[in-house]
Design a protein around this motif. Structure first.
Motif, short mmCIF file in Angstrom:
data_model
loop_
_atom_site.label_atom_id
_atom_site.label_comp_id
_atom_site.label_asym_id
_atom_site.label_seq_id
_atom_site.Cartn_x
_atom_site.Cartn_y
_atom_site.Cartn_z
N ALA A 152 4.92 11.76 -1.36
CA ALA A 152 5.99 10.95 -1.94
C ALA A 152 7.24 10.98 -1.06
CB ALA A 152 6.33 11.46 -3.34
N VAL A 153 7.60 12.14 -0.51
CA VAL A 153 8.77 12.23 0.36
C VAL A 153 8.52 11.45 1.65
CG1 VAL A 153 10.19 13.79 1.75
CG2 VAL A 153 9.61 14.39 -0.60
N TYR A 154 7.31 11.53 2.19
CA TYR A 154 6.98 10.77 3.39
C TYR A 154 7.14 9.28 3.13
CZ TYR A 154 4.58 8.83 7.39
OH TYR A 154 4.30 8.11 8.50
N CYS A 155 6.61 8.79 2.02
CA CYS A 155 6.71 7.37 1.69
C CYS A 155 8.16 6.95 1.51
CB CYS A 155 5.92 7.06 0.43
SG CYS A 155 4.14 7.21 0.63
N THR B 65 12.23 1.75 7.26
CA THR B 65 11.82 0.35 7.30
C THR B 65 12.93 -0.57 6.79
OG1 THR B 65 9.52 1.00 6.97
CG2 THR B 65 10.07 -1.29 6.52
N ALA B 66 13.67 -0.11 5.80
CA ALA B 66 14.75 -0.91 5.24
C ALA B 66 16.05 -0.77 6.03
CB ALA B 66 14.98 -0.51 3.79
N LEU C 273 0.83 -1.20 0.00
CA LEU C 273 0.00 0.00 0.00
C LEU C 273 0.87 1.26 0.00
CD1 LEU C 273 -2.82 1.27 0.19
CD2 LEU C 273 -2.58 1.17 2.66
N MET C 274 1.95 1.25 0.79
CA MET C 274 2.84 2.40 0.84
C MET C 274 3.57 2.58 -0.49
SD MET C 274 3.47 4.82 2.94
CE MET C 274 3.35 4.43 4.64
N ALA C 275 3.94 1.48 -1.14
CA ALA C 275 4.59 1.55 -2.44
C ALA C 275 3.64 2.13 -3.48
CB ALA C 275 5.07 0.17 -2.86
N MET C 276 2.39 1.70 -3.44
CA MET C 276 1.41 2.22 -4.39
C MET C 276 1.17 3.71 -4.15
SD MET C 276 -2.48 0.92 -5.18
CE MET C 276 -1.93 -0.76 -5.22
N LEU C 277 1.08 4.10 -2.89
CA LEU C 277 0.89 5.52 -2.57
C LEU C 277 2.06 6.36 -3.06
CD1 LEU C 277 -0.72 7.76 -1.17
CD2 LEU C 277 0.47 7.18 0.94
#
Length: 141
Positions: free
Chosen positions: A50-53, A60-61, A3-7
């Motif tokens: 986009a910057v937040y994601c 996360t990584a 979901l975060m990748a799609m956003l």
């Protein structure tokens, strides 16, 4: 995570499309200011998302945040773990004595909060301009 990748992808595409739209609007006068404000809201809001994601994926990584933690704090306690919730609001180094040191990256906060704030400001300005541009017969009492 999907979901975060799609956003992030949608936000990047929206920001790019908004920039192209602004360039096209500037090439074709007369320029409706309320319409320009609307497109700029999309550009700033989607770039903030986009910057937040991107920051969320970085943390996360195992991105740069864990590198900010010292092995021992000032009282000599060892690093017990790293707590990351709701990036960038709650990222902390937790030590064995119970102490926690929060880290908030100012540059990332500025890159998220400033565009989001500009989007809100431009949304309000666009609403005011749109209301002023109406003929008196169409104005809402």
């Amino acid at each position: 995570m999907p979901l975060m990748a799609m956003l992030m992808l949608i936000s990047m595409a929206t920001a790019a499309a908004g920039i192209v739209t602004v360039v096209l609007m500037l090439d074709n006068p007369p320029l409706p200011l309320s319409g320009l404000c609307t497109v700029l809201v999309l550009v700033f809001g989607s770039s903030a998302a986009a910057v937040y994601c991107y920051g969320w994926f970085s943390v996360t990584a195992g991105g740069t945040f864990p590198e900010l933690c010292e092995d021992r704090n000032a009282s000599g306690a060892e690093l017990a773990g790293i707590k990351q919730e709701y990036w960038p609001l709650h990222s902390a180094c937790v030590y064995s004595d119970g102490a926690a040191v929060e880290h908030v990256s100012m540059s990332i906060n500025v890159l998220v909060c400033v565009p989001a704030g500009l989007a809100v400001l431009l949304a309000c300005a666009g609403a005011v301009l749109r209301r002023r541009g109406r003929p008196p017969s169409e104005a809402i009492p």
